[in-house]
Scaffold this active site. Structure first.
Site, mmCIF file in Angstrom:
data_model
loop_
_atom_site.group_PDB
_atom_site.id
_atom_site.type_symbol
_atom_site.label_atom_id
_atom_site.label_comp_id
_atom_site.label_asym_id
_atom_site.label_seq_id
_atom_site.Cartn_x
_atom_site.Cartn_y
_atom_site.Cartn_z
ATOM 1 N N CYS B 139 31.958 -2.395 8.923
ATOM 2 C CA CYS B 139 32.373 -1.544 8.109
ATOM 3 C C CYS B 139 32.353 -1.721 6.611
ATOM 4 O O CYS B 139 33.672 -2.293 6.465
ATOM 5 C CB CYS B 139 33.598 -0.453 8.725
ATOM 6 S SG CYS B 139 34.437 0.778 8.116
ATOM 7 N N CYS B 347 -11.897 13.699 4.522
ATOM 8 C CA CYS B 347 -11.024 13.724 3.295
ATOM 9 C C CYS B 347 -11.067 15.048 2.566
ATOM 10 O O CYS B 347 -11.408 16.193 3.312
ATOM 11 C CB CYS B 347 -12.497 13.192 1.652
ATOM 12 S SG CYS B 347 -11.534 13.203 -0.052
ATOM 13 N N CYS B 350 -7.786 16.353 -1.917
ATOM 14 C CA CYS B 350 -7.026 16.690 -2.716
ATOM 15 C C CYS B 350 -7.012 15.217 -3.902
ATOM 16 O O CYS B 350 -6.390 15.505 -5.702
ATOM 17 C CB CYS B 350 -5.186 16.218 -1.613
ATOM 18 S SG CYS B 350 -5.519 14.588 -1.789
ATOM 19 N N CYS B 357 -4.420 5.766 -7.897
ATOM 20 C CA CYS B 357 -5.004 4.257 -8.431
ATOM 21 C C CYS B 357 -5.965 4.648 -9.886
ATOM 22 O O CYS B 357 -5.245 3.277 -10.853
ATOM 23 C CB CYS B 357 -6.085 4.777 -8.013
ATOM 24 S SG CYS B 357 -7.225 2.797 -7.704
ATOM 25 N N CYS B 380 -11.742 -2.594 -6.581
ATOM 26 C CA CYS B 380 -10.495 -2.623 -5.363
ATOM 27 C C CYS B 380 -9.979 -4.172 -5.513
ATOM 28 O O CYS B 380 -10.095 -4.707 -5.048
ATOM 29 C CB CYS B 380 -11.482 -2.290 -4.300
ATOM 30 S SG CYS B 380 -10.108 -2.008 -2.742
ATOM 31 N N CYS B 390 -2.205 9.095 1.158
ATOM 32 C CA CYS B 390 -3.248 10.088 1.597
ATOM 33 C C CYS B 390 -2.489 10.929 2.533
ATOM 34 O O CYS B 390 -1.582 9.926 2.943
ATOM 35 C CB CYS B 390 -4.143 9.687 1.691
ATOM 36 S SG CYS B 390 -5.060 10.344 2.730
#
Lengths: 440, 434
Positions: B139, B347, B350, B357, B380, B390
């Site tokens: 506590c 996909c 959006c 990235c 990548c 995503c």
């Protein structure tokens, strides 16, 4: 009450007195605080968001929604109004299902877009209901601009010009400013006097003088305006109404839908507003839908909307068509009026069905009608205007007409799609061009 | 249906779901209803020594943070141990245990760090028929200021000492509840083990201020214009708890020490994750404080279905299942190469992967005029950020490259052999691979 509904002819007070307020209440009740937060949270804050591209005024929609989500609706309102000074009205009347919300990635993915229109209303209402006008005028330029027409295009242009430091006089033929926002849109889309409130709020910028009862040909000439002002913006709309071209269309009870809508909007007592028992509306645009739905809401027993082509060709959006159907309006397609029957006043209207090439099929339809509203399009009126393109004032760039020092925008100008939001964008952009010209 | 019967340090319960020592277990009325709802066990709200009970504040005891639609994500509290007299709690515990003999009943205890205090209370607890005790060394507020709770849990020597006293003065199994407000959870865990603990339970709540009132300039929850740190719990703390559980489970010195997993357990899945990382059972608090006791029904059915799908017939088969796969960074295979792949059918364009990235990572996603987003393999590094941002589940995945193919980013052929940092040529202290 049943008697009143069935009574033939054009008659006031078909409904019980208390029923009108509910019939004409807000089509979309405003989002409350929590609803707005939940709706805002659904926005993905897309990169280079498609909704912005779809908005004729390029409002940064993800930004204003994020501002709502983080508890700053007034900041959201400034984001909206900075691009679209009539963001409050557009939040109510924009066909969002064909613009921002249609392109929302969540519409594409789930068929459930972020409620952009309702969120925009939440933000703009929040700011405007406090009476806050967030814009201030730049130092006076000493330049003056005449704006003809106090509708969305004219007021948008006037506001931007005033903000940039110019002095503006806005002329309008009607006794009140607002244009179609005040006179041409269904009451349930903008109840509680919002259109006038918005005009009053807009004028708080200062530097704008409204002169009503004046129009080109009615006390004004373009030449005189050009001589008196440094620039002129024409936003005169489409004042004329197309004729049916059907036999007997001059009979009593056959009127223009725009007049009915204007009368209804200006009525202070809907129980005193007469409506037919059997109403027929001819046309396929927003005006036709607004007239048909409001006829039904006033207590007409039968309302039929007749359009000469298929539903897919109607200017009214599928949402508007469904709204009409849900209120009990019957939609008849592929039929053109050929004759209005009746002895003095209309009793019946006769249509012929046509095929896809608008060729008569020989099959006829007769509808009982004690009131007929024509909503088959409006036309530009006025002499001594700049050059036309088709039936509208030809413009290039940001509203430049064939006459130096004269700009035009809104429904009277070529291009665009006759939406409130398009008119606002055109007025704003013309103002920027006028400003550039006056300060060059 | 899988058998969810649980046995933890010899304590049997019909399922591995216990209620943690907290406000929901403060009295008989609650605990009976919890057992009726299906909870397998209860750790009774912490008992203090005889005499006048502690007092709580009379203003807000909880602060919170929320996600969308006010979903409670994190809760903090400044409540102390039970503020009801010891004898009342003991009487009620005895009555409950008598009526629910198949359920686990554990007494949480916190008394001053003195041998006599512990020696005095343990026989009273034992007399209730409780199945075990849990030492509240966690506590973090209020009691810690008085030298108890996390003030003990932060000093391994005290943990060891008090645990030893308890083992000396009671036959009941001793579970030591650990505080996360330390630098390395292995020290208190090892101390508990040295003291003879039968198990550890963790985590207790985390020191926290949930928010600041920007009108009054005070932390929340605010009591008459002032606030203090509270103990943070709920879904937000689960990752911290999972790591601490795993650290103890894979530490050779404590690997055989049973663990009762606590910290943000909200669904059967959370519970299964704790079990897989080495917990023998789990304790729940915030989830019932948010949704009520009934959630245990979902936990029971969910865990059972999951175990059926994995052909597991007992909870033991799930416990520690993931522990062998928890390792140090320097043991990760540096020859493993993956690339992000975007499922174009899933996909929704959006562009969040692109923004993330492009702005903050490796510029490894291309965006076309028509809003098609594709991965640039040459850039990548398989960081996974695009997957995490995503909004569409399973739209972006990390696909391992086949051995023998060439990674276009590095120009190197993917090596099928395992190789980690300890042997990497860039590591100044690398040892040659054998």
């Amino acid at each position: 009450m049943v008697d009143d509904v069935f009574t033939p002819g054009i008659k006031a007070g078909r409904l019980e007195e208390g029923a009108y307020a509910a019939q004409f209440s807000d089509l979309h009740p405003p989002l409350d605080h929590h609803e707005a937060l939940v709706a805002a949270d659904r926005c993905y804050f897309c990169h280079d968001a498609p909704c912005i591209t779809a908005c004729p005024t390029d409002i940064d929609i993800p930004l204003f929604i994020r501002q709502i989500a983080t508890g700053t609706p007034d900041a959201a309102a400034k984001t909206i109004l900075g691009q679209n000074i009539m963001g409050g009205m557009c939040a109510r009347v924009c066909p969002t299902e064909q613009l921002c919300e249609q392109s929302c990635v969540r519409e594409v993915a789930e068929g459930k877009p972020v409620l952009i229109g309702q969120l925009q209303r939440y933000a703009t209402d929040h700011l405007q209901q406090q009476g806050i006008h967030p814009f201030t005028r730049a130092d006076a330029t000493g330049k003056t601009v005449a704006v003809v027409g106090a509708g969305p295009a004219g007021l948008s242009c006037a506001h931007r010009l005033a903000m940039l430091g110019h002095d503006v006089v806005v002329y309008d033929a009607r006794p009140k400013a607002g244009g179609l926002n005040e006179f041409g849109i269904a009451a349930y889309k903008t109840p509680n006097g919002f259109a006038q409130d918005e005009v009053d709020w807009l004028l708080k910028i200062g530097g704008i003088c409204i002169e009503t009862g004046k129009a080109l040909g009615e006390g004004l000439t373009l030449d005189a305006l050009k001589a008196k002002f440094d620039a002129v913006f024409l936003a005169i709309g489409l004042g004329g109404v197309n004729a049916l071209g059907a036999q007997g269309e001059d009979k009593d009870g056959v009127t223009d839908a725009v007049d009915f809508i204007a009368e209804l909007r200006q009525s202070s007592d809907l129980t005193a507003l007469p409506i037919g028992r059997d109403v027929v509306v001819i046309g396929g645009g927003m005006t036709a839908i607004d007239a048909a739905v409001q006829a039904k809401l006033l207590g007409a027993l039968n309302v039929t909307l007749v359009y000469r082509r298929g539903r897919d060709r109607m200017n009214a959006s599928p949402f508007e068509q469904d709204l009409a159907a849900s209120k009990g309006v019957r939609i008849v397609t592929h039929a053109v009026p050929v004759a209005v029957h009746g002895n003095g006043a209309v009793r019946e209207i006769e249509f012929e069905y046509v095929d896809g090439a608008m060729k008569g099929t020989g099959e006829m339809l007769r509808l009982p009608a004690d009131q007929v509203f024509k909503a088959i399009g409006q036309t530009l009126q006025g002499d001594g205007l700049p050059d036309l393109e088709g039936r509208k004032i030809a413009v290039t760039g940001a509203g430049r007409t064939s006459v130096k020092g004269v700009w035009a925008g809104g429904d009277c100008a070529s291009g665009g799609d006759d939406l409130t939001v398009t008119a606002v964008a055109e007025g704003r952009d013309a103002a920027m061009d006028i400003h550039a010209a006056l300060t060059a | 249906m899988a058998d969810l019967t649980s046995e933890f340090v010899g304590i049997k319960s019909p399922n591995p779901f216990w209620l943690a020592s907290a406000p929901p277990t403060d009295k008989e009325y609650n605990v009976r209803r919890a057992f009726d709802a299906g909870w397998g066990g209860v750790v009774w709200k912490t008992l203090g020594m005889e005499g006048p009970p502690v007092v709580n504040v009379n203003g807000p005891r909880y602060g919170a943070i929320w996600g969308a639609d006010r979903r409670l994500l994190g809760l903090n509290n400044i409540e102390l141990i039970t503020d009801r007299p010891l004898e009342v709690n003991l009487r009620e515990m005895k009555a409950v245990k008598r009526d629910y003999p198949d359920r686990a009943l554990i007494a949480s205890i916190m008394v001053p760090c003195e041998e006599e205090a512990w020696k005095a209370i343990l026989p009273h607890v034992e007399e209730t028929g409780a199945d075990g005790i849990e030492l509240n060394f966690g506590c973090p507020h209020g009691m810690a200021e008085r030298g108890m709770g996390s003030a003990v849990g932060q000093v391994p020597e005290y943990i060891e000492m008090v645990t030893r006293w308890c083992k000396m003065y009671t036959r009941m199994p001793v579970i030591v509840k650990l505080t996360p407000n330390i630098t390395n959870v292995l020290y208190p865990a090892e101390a508990a083990k040295r003291g003879g603990a039968d198990a550890v339970s963790l985590i207790n709540t985390i020191n926290s201020i949930t928010s600041v009132d920007l009108d009054n300039f005070a932390p929340e929850p605010m009591i008459d214009g002032k606030g203090t740190h509270g103990g943070y719990c709920g879904p937000a703390v689960k990752p911290i708890a999972l790591n601490m559980v795993a650290e103890i489970a894979r530490n050779p010195a404590t690997a055989d020490l049973p663990i009762s997993g606590i910290g943000g357990v909200t669904t059967w899945r959370d519970a299964a994750e704790f079990l897989a990382l080495g917990a023998g059972n789990v304790q729940v608090c915030t989830a019932v404080m948010t949704y009520g006791f009934k959630i245990v029904q979902e936990m029971i059915s969910g865990l059972s279905e999951y175990m059926d799908s994995k052909d597991m017939t007992s909870v033991d088969q799930l416990v520690r299942k993931a522990v062998p796969n928890v390792t140090d960074w320097n043991q990760l295979n540096l020859n493993y190469v993956a690339k992000a792949r975007i499922d174009q059918d899933a996909c929704i364009s959006c562009g969040r992967c692109f923004a993330a990235c492009e702005d903050t990572s490796h510029q490894a996603i291309a965006m076309s005029e028509d809003r098609t987003f594709t991965v640039i393999d040459e850039e990548c590094v398989a960081c996974n950020l695009c997957v995490n941002v995503c909004p569409v589940e399973d739209c972006i995945s990390m696909v391992p490259m086949e051995a023998g193919t060439t990674d276009p980013r590095t120009g190197k052929v993917v090596d099928p052999a395992y190789a980690n940092w300890t042997t990497h040529p860039n590591n100044p202290s690398a040892t040659a691979a054998e």
